[in-house]
Design an enzyme around this catalytic site. Structure first.
Site, short mmCIF file in Angstrom:
data_model
loop_
_atom_site.label_atom_id
_atom_site.label_comp_id
_atom_site.label_asym_id
_atom_site.label_seq_id
_atom_site.Cartn_x
_atom_site.Cartn_y
_atom_site.Cartn_z
N LYS A 184 0.78 -1.16 0.06
CA LYS A 184 -0.06 0.07 0.01
C LYS A 184 0.71 1.33 -0.05
O LYS A 184 0.60 2.18 -0.67
CB LYS A 184 -1.01 -0.03 1.47
CG LYS A 184 -1.79 1.31 1.31
CD LYS A 184 -2.85 1.45 0.21
CE LYS A 184 -3.76 2.56 0.49
NZ LYS A 184 -4.69 2.81 -0.71
N LYS A 225 1.47 10.88 5.16
CA LYS A 225 1.59 9.76 5.91
C LYS A 225 2.02 8.65 5.16
O LYS A 225 2.91 7.93 5.35
CB LYS A 225 0.33 9.30 6.96
CG LYS A 225 0.51 8.05 7.61
CD LYS A 225 -0.12 6.94 6.80
CE LYS A 225 -1.83 7.37 6.89
NZ LYS A 225 -2.43 6.02 6.08
#
Ligand code: NDP
Length: 295
Positions: free
Chosen positions: A171, A240
């Protein structure tokens, strides 16, 4: 199967809604409790006041929070997940997390007989609403097989990527691609506008050529050219994500200057545009630098 879902944010809410719509027994918990209460009333599910209460009797607990450490922070204490989880249950973390913390979560759960997989999702809020997300999974393949019927409620593709943390890693790298494509597309299109080229014509060419990406094919036509900039996925969360990717490259001694520079630029954008800005709004930063609007 009893399901608990914790974290009814932009993407968690439609994922949980699909589980409720499938008729499974669902308990929801959210940090801001009114959101869980409203969800439960709308979807005929139960809302829990604490993570422990949500986990009690659940066979599968799904979490979808901003970062892995938020999930880790829900584990302990009298109201924590571990206090409620039964032996044999599985925690499925759909947070776009970091592999080191996922391994810490697995280690904390193992003595209690609770299985863990990291299972970040891709496909956006619209994919969650339609049930067409892609799920990338790290963990034991047999544990994954046990929860596939639950994941099928919000996904059409589930890929086992390796041991715990592998889903997070895939991811993070995918998100680095997204961030890099978006920023480079904004720079290129700002240049084309300044050269007096029609953006729609340019995109027609690029989207039939080797420079195309999800950014050029979907995000820019739908969100930038329209000036709609809908808020579906926070820039803060993409910052992030690419930060995790840059950290993993560094940890593995992979020279990754493009990823690192893009991570730094997203950090600047997060500071300038704020915590609520959508990821596509980074285009506005490029527009300010270039003194032009992409439209
Ligand atoms: P949001 O910011 O919309 O929602 C975050 C959720 O986490 C809210 O339910 C919030 O509760 C809760 N939360 C925040 N901090 C804490 C905490 N300290 N303890 C407990 N709960 C907390 O995020 P998204 O739903 O967009 O994203 C969730 C995850 O999914 C992220 O990891 C993101 O990267 C990933 N993701 C998001 C996508 C998207 O399109 N939005 C697409 C793919 C992945 P509260 O209601 O109280 O604020």
């Amino acid at each position: 199967m009893n399901i608990a879902f914790l974290g009814l944010g932009a993407i968690g809410r439609p994922m949980a809604a699909r589980i409720a719509a499938a008729g499974l027994t669902l308990t929801v918990w959210n940090r801001t409790g009114e959101r869980a209460e409203t969800f439960a009333a709308e979807h005929g599910s139960r809302h829990a006041l604490t993570p422990a209460d949500a986990a009690r009797d659940a066979d599968v607990v799904i979490t979808c929070l901003p970062e892995s450490h938020h999930v880790y922070g829900l584990l302990d204490g009298p109201d924590g997940l571990i206090a409620g989880l039964k032996r044999g249950a599985t925690l499925v973390d759909c947070t776009s997390g970091d592999p080191a913390t996922s391994r810490k979560i697995q280690a904390a759960l193992a003595p209690h007989g609770v299985e863990f997989i990291d299972a970040p999702v891709s496909g956006g809020v619209s994919g969650a609403e339609k049930g067409t997300l892609t799920v990338m999974v790290g963990g034991d393949a047999n544990v994954l097989d046990g929860v596939r019927p639950v994941l099928a409620n919000f996904s059409t593709k589930v890929v086992h990527c390796g041991g715990v943390g592998a889903g997070d890693t895939v991811k993070a790298v995918n998100q680095a691609f997204l961030a890099i494509h978006l920023l480079s597309a904004a720079e290129g299109l700002a240049t084309l506008v300044k050269e007096g080229v029609d953006v729609t014509a340019a995109l027609e060419v690029i989207n039939a050529s080797s420079g195309r990406s999800n950014s050029s094919m979907n995000l820019i036509p739908e969100r930038v050219l329209t000036r709609a900039f809908p808020r579906t996925f926070k820039l803060a969360l993409l910052e992030k994500d690419i930060g995790i990717a840059a950290g993993l490259a560094r940890d593995n001694r992979v020279p990754a200057p493009v990823t690192q520079l893009t991570a730094d630029l997203f950090r600047v954008a997060r500071g300038e545009l704020g915590e609520l800005a959508d990821h596509v709004e980074i285009v506005k930063m490029v527009e300010v630098w270039a003194g032009v609007e992409i439209k």
